[in-house]
Design an enzyme around this catalytic site. Structure first.
Site, PDB file in Angstrom:
ATOM      1  N   SER A  13      68.623  12.009 -40.065  1.00 32.47           N
ATOM      2  CA  SER A  13      68.409  11.247 -38.838  1.00 32.47           C
ATOM      3  C   SER A  13      67.840  12.153 -37.761  1.00 32.47           C
ATOM      4  O   SER A  13      68.464  13.155 -37.375  1.00 32.47           O
ATOM      5  CB  SER A  13      69.724  10.645 -38.349  1.00 32.47           C
ATOM      6  OG  SER A  13      69.553  10.180 -37.032  1.00 32.47           O
ATOM      7  N   HIS A  41      65.207   8.993 -41.129  1.00 31.81           N
ATOM      8  CA  HIS A  41      65.928   7.911 -40.438  1.00 31.81           C
ATOM      9  C   HIS A  41      65.644   8.008 -38.937  1.00 31.81           C
ATOM     10  O   HIS A  41      65.851   9.057 -38.317  1.00 31.81           O
ATOM     11  CB  HIS A  41      67.420   8.075 -40.728  1.00 31.81           C
ATOM     12  CG  HIS A  41      68.289   6.989 -40.207  1.00 31.81           C
ATOM     13  ND1 HIS A  41      68.487   5.802 -40.866  1.00 31.81           N
ATOM     14  CD2 HIS A  41      69.044   6.923 -39.084  1.00 31.81           C
ATOM     15  CE1 HIS A  41      69.333   5.038 -40.176  1.00 31.81           C
ATOM     16  NE2 HIS A  41      69.678   5.703 -39.082  1.00 31.81           N
ATOM     17  N   ASP A  43      66.481   6.398 -35.318  1.00 29.54           N
ATOM     18  CA  ASP A  43      67.419   5.559 -34.577  1.00 29.54           C
ATOM     19  C   ASP A  43      66.794   5.054 -33.289  1.00 29.54           C
ATOM     20  O   ASP A  43      66.579   5.814 -32.347  1.00 29.54           O
ATOM     21  CB  ASP A  43      68.685   6.363 -34.257  1.00 29.54           C
ATOM     22  CG  ASP A  43      69.521   6.611 -35.501  1.00 29.54           C
ATOM     23  OD1 ASP A  43      69.868   5.627 -36.180  1.00 29.54           O
ATOM     24  OD2 ASP A  43      69.810   7.781 -35.793  1.00 29.54           O
ATOM     25  N   MET A  45      67.340   2.899 -30.071  1.00 26.27           N
ATOM     26  CA  MET A  45      68.444   2.360 -29.261  1.00 26.27           C
ATOM     27  C   MET A  45      67.894   1.899 -27.918  1.00 26.27           C
ATOM     28  O   MET A  45      67.047   2.576 -27.322  1.00 26.27           O
ATOM     29  CB  MET A  45      69.505   3.426 -29.029  1.00 26.27           C
ATOM     30  CG  MET A  45      70.062   4.044 -30.298  1.00 26.27           C
ATOM     31  SD  MET A  45      71.453   5.122 -29.911  1.00 26.27           S
ATOM     32  CE  MET A  45      71.639   6.003 -31.472  1.00 26.27           C
ATOM     33  N   HIS A  74      66.089   2.305 -37.911  1.00 28.93           N
ATOM     34  CA  HIS A  74      67.388   1.656 -37.682  1.00 28.93           C
ATOM     35  C   HIS A  74      67.393   1.154 -36.246  1.00 28.93           C
ATOM     36  O   HIS A  74      67.545   1.931 -35.301  1.00 28.93           O
ATOM     37  CB  HIS A  74      68.492   2.695 -37.943  1.00 28.93           C
ATOM     38  CG  HIS A  74      69.872   2.205 -37.644  1.00 28.93           C
ATOM     39  ND1 HIS A  74      70.952   3.064 -37.528  1.00 28.93           N
ATOM     40  CD2 HIS A  74      70.376   0.953 -37.477  1.00 28.93           C
ATOM     41  CE1 HIS A  74      72.043   2.355 -37.280  1.00 28.93           C
ATOM     42  NE2 HIS A  74      71.717   1.076 -37.239  1.00 28.93           N
ATOM     43  N   MET A  76      68.941  -0.390 -33.273  1.00 24.12           N
ATOM     44  CA  MET A  76      70.185  -0.758 -32.588  1.00 24.12           C
ATOM     45  C   MET A  76      69.777  -1.382 -31.262  1.00 24.12           C
ATOM     46  O   MET A  76      69.873  -0.777 -30.190  1.00 24.12           O
ATOM     47  CB  MET A  76      71.057   0.487 -32.404  1.00 24.12           C
ATOM     48  CG  MET A  76      71.699   0.932 -33.708  1.00 24.12           C
ATOM     49  SD  MET A  76      72.217   2.654 -33.689  1.00 24.12           S
ATOM     50  CE  MET A  76      70.669   3.425 -34.132  1.00 24.12           C
ATOM     51  N   MET A 145      77.581   0.938 -41.321  1.00 22.24           N
ATOM     52  CA  MET A 145      77.849   1.949 -40.297  1.00 22.24           C
ATOM     53  C   MET A 145      79.247   2.529 -40.499  1.00 22.24           C
ATOM     54  O   MET A 145      80.223   1.789 -40.585  1.00 22.24           O
ATOM     55  CB  MET A 145      77.776   1.336 -38.888  1.00 22.24           C
ATOM     56  CG  MET A 145      76.376   0.950 -38.410  1.00 22.24           C
ATOM     57  SD  MET A 145      75.192   2.305 -38.295  1.00 22.24           S
ATOM     58  CE  MET A 145      76.031   3.497 -37.278  1.00 22.24           C
ATOM     59  N   PHE A 151      75.685   7.083 -31.090  1.00 25.15           N
ATOM     60  CA  PHE A 151      75.624   8.535 -30.897  1.00 25.15           C
ATOM     61  C   PHE A 151      75.761   9.264 -32.231  1.00 25.15           C
ATOM     62  O   PHE A 151      76.477   8.783 -33.122  1.00 25.15           O
ATOM     63  CB  PHE A 151      76.744   8.993 -29.952  1.00 25.15           C
ATOM     64  CG  PHE A 151      76.628   8.367 -28.594  1.00 25.15           C
ATOM     65  CD1 PHE A 151      75.806   8.930 -27.619  1.00 25.15           C
ATOM     66  CD2 PHE A 151      77.309   7.191 -28.304  1.00 25.15           C
ATOM     67  CE1 PHE A 151      75.674   8.319 -26.371  1.00 25.15           C
ATOM     68  CE2 PHE A 151      77.182   6.579 -27.063  1.00 25.15           C
ATOM     69  CZ  PHE A 151      76.360   7.151 -26.086  1.00 25.15           C
ATOM     70  N   ASP A 183      75.751   5.298 -42.795  1.00 23.23           N
ATOM     71  CA  ASP A 183      75.227   6.003 -41.619  1.00 23.23           C
ATOM     72  C   ASP A 183      76.360   6.333 -40.659  1.00 23.23           C
ATOM     73  O   ASP A 183      77.009   5.429 -40.128  1.00 23.23           O
ATOM     74  CB  ASP A 183      74.187   5.091 -40.936  1.00 23.23           C
ATOM     75  CG  ASP A 183      73.516   5.746 -39.734  1.00 23.23           C
ATOM     76  OD1 ASP A 183      73.745   6.945 -39.486  1.00 23.23           O
ATOM     77  OD2 ASP A 183      72.758   5.037 -39.050  1.00 23.23           O
TER      78      ASP A 183
HETATM   79  C1  DX5 Z   1      74.374   6.546 -34.795  1.00 21.84           C
HETATM   80  C2  DX5 Z   1      73.112   6.631 -35.618  1.00 21.84           C
HETATM   81  C3  DX5 Z   1      73.136   7.618 -36.701  1.00 21.84           C
HETATM   82  C4  DX5 Z   1      73.319   9.045 -36.253  1.00 21.84           C
HETATM   83  C5  DX5 Z   1      74.134   9.720 -37.308  1.00 21.84           C
HETATM   84  O1  DX5 Z   1      74.397   5.360 -34.100  1.00 21.84           O
HETATM   85  O2  DX5 Z   1      72.821   5.367 -36.208  1.00 21.84           O
HETATM   86  O3  DX5 Z   1      71.977   7.515 -37.526  1.00 21.84           O
HETATM   87  O4  DX5 Z   1      72.127   9.755 -36.093  1.00 21.84           O
HETATM   88  O5  DX5 Z   1      74.441  10.994 -36.887  1.00 21.84           O
HETATM   89  P1  DX5 Z   1      75.535  11.883 -37.636  1.00 21.84           P
HETATM   90  O6  DX5 Z   1      75.057  12.055 -39.054  1.00 21.84           O
HETATM   91  O7  DX5 Z   1      75.533  13.143 -36.864  1.00 21.84           O
HETATM   92  O8  DX5 Z   1      76.836  11.136 -37.586  1.00 21.84           O
HETATM   93 ZN    ZN Z   2      71.197   5.310 -37.696  1.00 24.01          ZN
END
Ligand code: DX5
Ligand code: ZN
Length: 234
Positions: A13, A41, A43, A45, A74, A76, A145, A151, A183
């Site tokens: 990620s 990956h 993210d 947000m 991904h 969010m 998840m 985060f 994830d």
């Molecule tokens: C959190 C994200 C994850 C995040 C995972 O909302 O969707 O993809 O980057 O990070 P780690 O692997 O550090 O938990």
């Molecule tokens: Zn993610």
């Protein structure tokens, strides 16, 4: 348990990468061989669906030009009806949105597929799987998840592995073509139990980009997952 015999997939990620050097961070896990990531990956947000703001379509478009690793977006975000298809049109390999963010997950999945990407459904740790079982034929990926979205660097919630075990049984009994991804909080200490629960693809942010050599971290995580899976099957 059946996981199709393919090697476990690792999706670093970029949330934990250096956002000012994304091309180099992608290249760090793109060398051919065992250190190469399967997916990258991304993210997205929006500071509404989750209390954090990261990046959007323009950066994804730039990343697509900078790397040949398939992008696993991904989302969010609220209103995936409006915002998810453009990521597919841009060339993302996989576009995943949250079940909690829409009343019409099947419609969003169809639009993503029509626009040329794989469609993914994500569920938060507190969201039950059962209401969605019957629509999973419209999806290519289920993203479970294992932390509250928003985060990186949070602690893995092991209770979600019940959902992984349940979906693996469902996939086998219904002969579904669905890839199961996890994830949040995946690292050397947690990946084995996730692999034993039947996960196909492991997202790892801090465990990859917090390592001295991100590529080596990818190889080590994949090896741990493969070993745990083999022991579980044998
Ligand atoms: C959190 C994200 C994850 C995040 C995972 O909302 O969707 O993809 O980057 O990070 P780690 O692997 O550090 O938990
Ligand atoms: Zn993610």
């Amino acid at each position: 348990m059946c996981t199709a015999g393919t090697a476990p997939m690792i999706a670093p990620s970029i949330l934990s990468a250096d956002f000012a050097n994304l091309a180099a961070e992608a290249a760090a896990v793109a060398r051919p061989g065992e250190t190469r990531a399967d997916w990258l990956h991304v993210d997205v947000m929006d500071a509404h669906f989750v209390p954090n703001l990261t990046l959007g379509l323009p950066i994804v478009e730039s990343l697509l030009k900078a790397t040949d690793i398939p992008l696993d977006c991904h989302l969010m975000i609220e209103n995936p009806e409006r915002w998810a298809p453009p990521y597919a049109e841009a060339g993302a390999h996989n576009v995943t949105f949250h079940a909690e963010a829409t009343e019409n997950p099947i419609g969003v999945a169809r639009d993503i597929r029509t626009a040329g990407a794989k469609a993914g459904l994500s569920i938060k740790p507190g969201t039950a799987l059962e209401p969605y079982l019957e629509i999973l034929r419209d999806f290519d990926t289920l993203l479970i998840m294992s932390v509250e979205p928003g985060f990186g660097g949070q602690k893995f919630i092991p209770e979600v592995l019940e959902k992984a075990r349940a979906i693996r049984k469902f996939i086998d009994s219904e002969d579904l073509r669905l890839l199961v991804e996890i994830d949040g909080g995946i690292n050397a200490d947690t990946i084995e139990e996730a692999a034993e629960a039947g996960i196909d693809c492991f997202v790892a942010g801090s465990a990859v980009y917090g390592a001295d050599d991100p590529g080596q971290a990818v190889a080590a995580l994949r090896e741990s997952a493969a070993t745990a899976r083999a022991q579980n099957q044998g």
